[in-house]
Design a protein around this motif. Structure first.
Motif, PDB file in Angstrom:
ATOM      1  N   LYS A  23     -12.458  -6.744   4.803  1.00 25.88           N
ATOM      2  CA  LYS A  23     -13.847  -6.520   4.409  1.00 25.88           C
ATOM      3  C   LYS A  23     -14.093  -5.065   4.042  1.00 25.88           C
ATOM      4  O   LYS A  23     -14.793  -4.752   3.075  1.00 25.88           O
ATOM      5  N   GLU A  24     -13.514  -4.148   4.819  1.00 26.72           N
ATOM      6  CA  GLU A  24     -13.715  -2.719   4.576  1.00 26.72           C
ATOM      7  C   GLU A  24     -12.994  -2.273   3.305  1.00 26.72           C
ATOM      8  O   GLU A  24     -13.472  -1.390   2.597  1.00 26.72           O
ATOM      9  N   GLY A  25     -11.830  -2.866   3.030  1.00 30.01           N
ATOM     10  CA  GLY A  25     -11.018  -2.410   1.912  1.00 30.01           C
ATOM     11  C   GLY A  25     -10.258  -1.152   2.279  1.00 30.01           C
ATOM     12  O   GLY A  25     -10.693  -0.040   1.975  1.00 30.01           O
ATOM     13  N   VAL A  26      -9.134  -1.304   2.974  1.00 29.88           N
ATOM     14  CA  VAL A  26      -8.389  -0.155   3.485  1.00 29.88           C
ATOM     15  C   VAL A  26      -7.787   0.667   2.352  1.00 29.88           C
ATOM     16  O   VAL A  26      -7.433   0.146   1.297  1.00 29.88           O
ATOM     17  N   GLU A  27      -7.701   1.986   2.596  1.00 28.95           N
ATOM     18  CA  GLU A  27      -7.111   2.929   1.649  1.00 28.95           C
ATOM     19  C   GLU A  27      -5.803   3.465   2.215  1.00 28.95           C
ATOM     20  O   GLU A  27      -5.536   3.369   3.415  1.00 28.95           O
ATOM     21  N   LYS A  28      -4.989   4.081   1.346  1.00 30.86           N
ATOM     22  CA  LYS A  28      -3.648   4.514   1.739  1.00 30.86           C
ATOM     23  C   LYS A  28      -3.665   5.590   2.828  1.00 30.86           C
ATOM     24  O   LYS A  28      -2.673   5.758   3.551  1.00 30.86           O
ATOM     25  N   ILE A  56       1.046  -6.058  11.332  1.00 34.11           N
ATOM     26  CA  ILE A  56       1.942  -5.149  10.613  1.00 34.11           C
ATOM     27  C   ILE A  56       2.298  -5.719   9.237  1.00 34.11           C
ATOM     28  O   ILE A  56       2.346  -4.989   8.232  1.00 34.11           O
ATOM     29  N   SER A  57       2.540  -7.020   9.164  1.00 35.27           N
ATOM     30  CA  SER A  57       2.846  -7.649   7.879  1.00 35.27           C
ATOM     31  C   SER A  57       1.695  -7.462   6.901  1.00 35.27           C
ATOM     32  O   SER A  57       1.899  -7.161   5.714  1.00 35.27           O
ATOM     33  N   ALA A  62      -0.779  -4.360   2.412  1.00 36.21           N
ATOM     34  CA  ALA A  62      -1.916  -3.562   1.943  1.00 36.21           C
ATOM     35  C   ALA A  62      -1.528  -2.127   1.593  1.00 36.21           C
ATOM     36  O   ALA A  62      -2.388  -1.325   1.221  1.00 36.21           O
ATOM     37  N   GLY A  63      -0.242  -1.787   1.718  1.00 34.33           N
ATOM     38  CA  GLY A  63       0.215  -0.441   1.380  1.00 34.33           C
ATOM     39  C   GLY A  63       0.043   0.568   2.491  1.00 34.33           C
ATOM     40  O   GLY A  63       0.039   1.775   2.237  1.00 34.33           O
ATOM     41  N   LEU A  64      -0.090   0.087   3.718  1.00 31.35           N
ATOM     42  CA  LEU A  64      -0.275   0.982   4.858  1.00 31.35           C
ATOM     43  C   LEU A  64       0.929   0.963   5.788  1.00 31.35           C
ATOM     44  O   LEU A  64       0.786   1.115   7.005  1.00 31.35           O
TER      45      LEU A  64
END
Length: 228
Positions: A23-28, A56-57, A62-64
């Motif tokens: 929902k938040e839209g995580v960033e790198k 973790i998967s 998500a690129g994190l």
């Protein structure tokens, strides 16, 4: 957008972590910290590890990758303040290292004592000026509620008798201009009291022409109800 640190009290349900991140839209540059109580047996440990691997998967997708940590807190046969101290040390270390623009704490999993101890620590961390938002969820499904941080930090001892009387008057009137609240006191006094109450998040106002009309915030209503 400033980097964010997400802190989750973590149980066996990865969706309570994954859904708010989606929902938040995580960033790198974001970072995820999972806090959990030390598992009491091997079965519990397996359940935690299964849930953790699913998180973790998702983060890898998500690129994190490498932007998450898992920390266990011992809660068995300990004093509540000892648990709080362990959590405080963990969070203080992460905050000092990461220096996030905002920390979003989700009290959504783990033992109740872990959740309550984390809430106490958050309140204390706010005293040093940390920008922290707090959320909780329904137990049956990941529906989240924002917890107003002012409700955790308001110092009722600083609400004077005069201010409390003004809050009660506003509770009765619903909304009123300053002159209606100046009964029994000077208008300048009423205005100064209202300014303090607005600063503390107990009163809000709307402007009509050149006049302000004041009313209680939900937190102000809460103070009135709890004060008797």
């Amino acid at each position: 957008m400033p980097n964010r640190m997400y802190v989750f009290t973590f149980g066996w349900s990865p969706e309570f972590v994954i859904r708010p991140l989606l929902k938040e839209g995580v960033e790198k540059d974001d970072y995820v910290l999972l806090l959990t109580n030390k598992p009491e047996n091997e079965y519990a440990r397996r359940k935690f590890e299964e849930a953790y691997q699913q998180v973790i998967s998702f983060l890898n997708y998500a690129g994190l990758a490498g932007r998450a940590a898992y920390r266990e807190v011992e809660v068995e046969e300990r004093e509540f303040t000892e648990i709080c101290l362990d959590i405080a040390k963990l969070l203080a270390e992460e905050l000092s290292e990461r220096r996030p623009g905002v920390t979003k704490v989700y009290l959504s999993g783990g033992m109740r004592v872990l959740i309550l101890a984390t809430l106490v620590v958050i309140r204390l961390l706010r005293m040093r000026g940390e920008n922290i938002e707090v959320y909780t969820s329904m137990e049956s499904r990941p529906v989240f509620y924002s917890i107003p941080i002012e409700a955790l930090t308001v110092d009722t001892a600083r609400v004077t008798k005069e201010q409390l009387e003004l809050l009660r008057t506003l509770s009765t009137l619903g909304e009123a201009p300053v002159e209606a609240l100046a009964v029994g006191r000077a208008r300048d006094t009423a205005r100064k009291l209202l300014t303090k109450l607005v600063e503390r998040g107990l009163v809000t106002y709307r402007t009509r022409g050149r006049r302000h009309f004041y009313s209680l915030t939900p937190l102000g209503e809460l103070i009135v109800v709890c004060s008797g």
